[in-house]
Design an enzyme around this catalytic site. Structure first.
Site, short mmCIF file in Angstrom:
data_model
loop_
_atom_site.label_atom_id
_atom_site.label_comp_id
_atom_site.label_asym_id
_atom_site.label_seq_id
_atom_site.Cartn_x
_atom_site.Cartn_y
_atom_site.Cartn_z
N CYS A 1 39.09 33.61 38.44
CA CYS A 1 40.25 34.32 38.93
C CYS A 1 41.21 34.51 37.77
O CYS A 1 40.96 34.03 36.68
CB CYS A 1 40.95 33.47 39.99
SG CYS A 1 39.84 32.94 41.30
N ARG B 1 39.72 40.08 36.42
CA ARG B 1 39.10 38.77 36.64
C ARG B 1 38.74 38.53 38.11
O ARG B 1 38.27 37.46 38.48
CB ARG B 1 40.05 37.66 36.17
CG ARG B 1 40.41 37.77 34.71
CD ARG B 1 41.46 36.75 34.34
NE ARG B 1 40.89 35.44 34.20
CZ ARG B 1 40.44 34.91 33.08
NH1 ARG B 1 40.47 35.61 31.98
NH2 ARG B 1 39.96 33.70 33.05
N TRP C 1 38.46 36.00 42.59
CA TRP C 1 37.04 36.30 42.79
C TRP C 1 36.49 35.08 43.51
O TRP C 1 36.48 33.98 42.95
CB TRP C 1 36.35 36.51 41.45
CG TRP C 1 34.92 36.95 41.59
CD1 TRP C 1 34.48 38.22 41.80
CD2 TRP C 1 33.75 36.13 41.52
NE1 TRP C 1 33.11 38.24 41.89
CE2 TRP C 1 32.63 36.97 41.73
CE3 TRP C 1 33.53 34.77 41.34
CZ2 TRP C 1 31.33 36.50 41.72
CZ3 TRP C 1 32.22 34.29 41.34
CH2 TRP C 1 31.14 35.16 41.53
N ASN D 1 42.14 28.84 38.78
CA ASN D 1 40.94 29.51 38.26
C ASN D 1 39.93 28.41 37.93
O ASN D 1 40.29 27.46 37.25
CB ASN D 1 41.33 30.31 37.01
CG ASN D 1 40.16 30.72 36.14
OD1 ASN D 1 40.29 30.79 34.93
ND2 ASN D 1 39.02 30.99 36.72
N GLY D 2 38.70 28.53 38.44
CA GLY D 2 37.69 27.53 38.11
C GLY D 2 37.12 26.89 39.36
O GLY D 2 37.25 27.44 40.46
N GLU E 1 19.05 47.64 31.21
CA GLU E 1 20.48 47.95 31.22
C GLU E 1 20.77 49.10 32.18
O GLU E 1 21.73 49.06 32.97
CB GLU E 1 20.94 48.28 29.78
CG GLU E 1 22.34 48.84 29.65
CD GLU E 1 23.44 47.94 30.17
OE1 GLU E 1 23.19 46.78 30.51
OE2 GLU E 1 24.58 48.44 30.26
N LYS F 1 23.10 49.10 35.63
CA LYS F 1 24.17 50.06 35.95
C LYS F 1 24.01 50.57 37.36
O LYS F 1 24.97 50.62 38.13
CB LYS F 1 24.17 51.28 35.01
CG LYS F 1 24.37 51.07 33.52
CD LYS F 1 25.65 50.43 33.11
CE LYS F 1 25.59 48.93 33.12
NZ LYS F 1 26.50 48.22 32.26
N GLU G 1 24.59 47.85 40.11
CA GLU G 1 25.97 47.35 40.09
C GLU G 1 26.94 48.29 40.80
O GLU G 1 27.83 47.85 41.52
CB GLU G 1 26.34 47.19 38.61
CG GLU G 1 27.71 46.68 38.33
CD GLU G 1 27.92 46.43 36.83
OE1 GLU G 1 27.16 46.98 36.00
OE2 GLU G 1 28.86 45.72 36.49
N HIS H 1 0.80 44.42 36.91
CA HIS H 1 0.49 43.01 37.17
C HIS H 1 1.18 42.50 38.43
O HIS H 1 1.46 41.30 38.54
CB HIS H 1 0.86 42.16 35.95
CG HIS H 1 0.09 42.52 34.73
ND1 HIS H 1 -1.25 42.22 34.59
CD2 HIS H 1 0.44 43.22 33.62
CE1 HIS H 1 -1.69 42.68 33.42
NE2 HIS H 1 -0.68 43.31 32.82
N LYS I 1 35.39 42.12 36.34
CA LYS I 1 35.11 42.56 34.97
C LYS I 1 34.70 41.38 34.10
O LYS I 1 33.84 41.50 33.24
CB LYS I 1 36.36 43.26 34.41
CG LYS I 1 36.20 43.79 32.99
CD LYS I 1 35.25 44.96 32.96
CE LYS I 1 35.00 45.49 31.56
NZ LYS I 1 33.70 46.19 31.49
C1 AGP Z 1 28.06 45.05 33.05
O1 AGP Z 1 28.11 46.31 33.60
C2 AGP Z 1 28.50 43.96 33.88
N1 AGP Z 1 29.72 44.18 34.53
C3 AGP Z 1 28.24 42.54 33.43
O2 AGP Z 1 26.86 42.39 33.40
C4 AGP Z 1 28.83 42.07 32.09
O3 AGP Z 1 28.21 42.71 31.03
C5 AGP Z 1 28.67 40.54 31.99
O4 AGP Z 1 29.38 39.93 33.02
C6 AGP Z 1 29.08 39.99 30.66
O5 AGP Z 1 30.42 40.25 30.38
P1 AGP Z 1 30.99 40.06 28.92
O6 AGP Z 1 30.32 41.03 28.05
O7 AGP Z 1 32.46 40.32 29.07
O8 AGP Z 1 30.69 38.65 28.52
#
Ligand code: AGP
Length: 592
Positions: A2, A27, A72, A98-99, A465, A469, A472, A488, A587
């Site tokens: 958070c 956060r 979060w 936070n934590g 990757e 995207k 997500e 496989h 984020k």
């Molecule tokens: C990417 O689109 C994600 N939101 C997520 O995987 C992100 O890359 C990951 O949480 C790592 O974050 P960071 O690069 O800030 O460490």
């Protein structure tokens, strides 16, 4: 995990707290809340959802001091009652956290037996009541006693109605910074020093069970035995204010379009006289005999590509590990650990860095956010210079990461040039020009709920990757596979409702991926291929093709990635998803 914020000072604490939370929403945005003191009483307002909801329904008008929180969820559902700030059973304390308090259940049981009634499912309420239990007139002493009973990692801030001029804060492993101005007219507490609202402050960071009493323009710090300690303060560059969408509908789209320029920023000035030079590195990391890249999510995918660069361009054995697993692995001596993180705050990555450093490994950081925890804990750091990335879905940070990693491989090899790299921004422009076509294709594929993304060599991490995207931001099931692996097991899932997105830009393996495409076509999969212009025959196999500019294999991830980002963006848009702040995410993920 958070964001926590607190304010005592000359400005309006409530308004300042809201501004601070705006900066910390990355956060978490499951719920938001603010507490403060008014005429010796605690006032609280909290709402489920984003800060904008709290602002709409704000019941507070004037506060003498304020603490705020953006959540979060970890313990307890996303409900109003589980939102922070939390209060103790006597309504004397309000606390933001936070934590994770790992032993909260045992502590709760014990307190329940002593008659304490709990209103929420959270570990935070347990911590709040524990501090309340130990309170005998000295708030700092109560916190110190509580800390000795608590397991886990945390940063928190609290206020007490009998202490109108102070906020007490403490931290173990989670970041917490406190800033005081030169005139000593205000003090700010924040999970992130970049959320100090552009103010020029003298900043200190709490670590290792340190506790601070924060008053207007004054901070007193104590160690876990309550001995006062003199902390060094730092002067950080003031942030440049809130980023704007600059006319784009979403930050994600704006950030996708920024890539020709952010990639340039990542390499400009770093290649002189045939050699790579990173301006911020005082240590030479090249004596390592192997490299291990660590990171999470997108940053882990960048690490996977980085490992291929190191092997192909510099001949250095390399691999990548997901940060949350890396700490349990054995590494050969003389391994350089490279920790990659856009935010520099990801708890899994920070914990792995601490573990690796405690075992004696040198750790280099690759990071976008200045002054973040990663930048302070590594032996050196290379910055991405990509500018603030707002969208939870990482785009420009990834292409900047792989740009820096490409340079890093050249730095290790001591030879090579960046002629091909310099062509990448123009090639990305070419992909961006295809946006209307990619949107059209994405619309067609947006009705499916399951996807395979497949690729070989450089296209394997690239397709992982791209799949990340899509899942997500569109909430569809998308899995990235090494194309050779599909047969496989996973191929059993293929039918006419299960599209395959094929990343074909790796020349070395193009014949093999064409065969793999035939295999999935034979089983009825709709196929979208992302292919270099010379691979004309692919249009006979695939239902749709996004054509990509020609480049070398190591540089093939760039254009393919941008095409994948646009595809995910337009699928999400078609499905009406919250693109910049997808559900359940944040984020920066600051819990393990
Ligand atoms: C990417 O689109 C994600 N939101 C997520 O995987 C992100 O890359 C990951 O949480 C790592 O974050 P960071 O690069 O800030 O460490």
């Amino acid at each position: 995990m958070c964001g926590i914020f607190g304010y005592i000072g000359k400005d309006d604490p409530l308004k300042t707290c809201i501004l601070g939370l705006e900066q910390l929403e990355y956060r978490g945005y499951d719920s938001t809340g603010i507490a403060g003191l008014v005429d010796g009483q605690i006032a609280v307002c909290k709402e489920v959802g984003k800060l904008s909801k709290l602002k709409e329904k704000l019941t507070l008008e004037r506060l003498e001091i304020a603490i705020g929180h953006t959540r979060w969820a970890t313990h307890g559902k996303v409900t109003p009652v589980n939102a922070h700030p939390h209060q103790d059973f006597q309504d004397s304390i309000a606390l933001v956290h936070n934590g994770i308090i790992e032993n909260y259940d045992a502590l709760k049981d014990e307190m329940q037996k002593q008659g304490v009634r709990f209103q929420t499912e959270t570990d935070t309420e347990v911590l709040t009541n524990l501090i309340s239990k130990f309170y005998e007139g000295d708030l700092v002493a109560a916190v110190q006693k509580a800390l000795s009973h608590v397991k886990g990692h945390f940063a928190f801030a609290l206020l007490h109605k009998a202490h109108p001029g102070e906020i007490v804060v403490a931290a173990r492993e989670c970041p917490l910074s406190i800033g005081v101005d030169d005139e000593r007219t205000e003090s700010i507490i924040s999970s992130d020093p970049n959320a100090f609202l552009g103010k020029k402050l003298n900043i200190l960071f709490l670590r290792g069970d340190e506790i601070a009493k924060v008053e207007r323009g004054k901070v007193s710090v104590f160690d876990k035995n309550l001995n006062p300690i003199a902390k060094k303060t730092e002067r950080l560059d003031a942030g440049s204010g809130a980023p704007s969408k600059e006319g784009f509908e979403h930050f994600m789209l704006k950030e996708i379009h920024e890539q020709p320029s952010t990639i340039q920023k990542a390499y400009l000035g770093r290649f002189e006289d045939g050699l790579v030079q990173f301006e911020s590195l005082s240590h030479d990391f090249r004596s390592a005999s192997q490299v291990c890249f660590i990171g999470c999510g997108t940053s882990a995918h960048a690490g996977a590509i980085g490992a291929l660069f190191l092997e192909d361009l510099a001949g250095i054995p390399s691999h990548y590990e997901i940060a949350s697993e890396a700490r349990y692995r054995l590494l050969p001596q003389n391994t350089l650990v490279v920790a990659i993180s856009q935010s520099g705050e990801t708890a899994d990555t920070i914990s792995a860095v601490r573990e690796m450093k405690s075992r004696g490994f040198k750790v280099l950081g690759i990071c976008n956010v200045k002054n973040s925890t990663l930048t302070r804990e590594t032996d050196g750091c290379i910055f991405l210079k990509a500018g603030t990335e707002v969208s939870v879905c990482s785009t420009k940070a990834f292409t900047s990461q792989i740009t820096v990693l490409y340079l890093f491989a050249l730095y290790f090899s001591g030879k090579g040039n960046i002629d091909e790299l310099k062509k990448i921004p123009a090639q990305i422009e070419k992909v961006l020009e295809q946006e209307p076509r990619i949107q059209h294709i994405a619309k067609k594929y947006s009705r499916y709920d399951n996807f395979f993304f497949m690729g070989r060599r450089y296209m394997f991490p690239t397709c992982m990757e791209a799949a990340l995207k899509l899942k997500e931001i569109s909430y569809v099931n998308a899995n990235g596979y090494a194309a050779g692996e599909l047969k496989h097991g996973p191929i059993a899932l293929i039918d006419s409702n299960f599209p395959v997105i094929a990343f074909c830009a790796n020349h070395q393996t193009e014949e093999k991926i064409v065969s793999n495409l035939q295999e999935v076509k034979a089983r009825g999969a709709p196929i979208l291929a992302l292919a270099p212009e010379h691979l004309k025959g692919i249009s006979k196999i695939a239902d749709d093709v996004i054509w990509l500019p020609e480049t070398t294999d190591p540089l093939s991830p760039f254009a393919s990635t941008v095409a994948g980002q646009l595809f995910a963006y337009f699928v999400a848009k078609e499905r009406g998803c919250d693109i910049d702040q997808p559900r359940n995410l944040a984020k920066s993920v600051t819990v393990e």
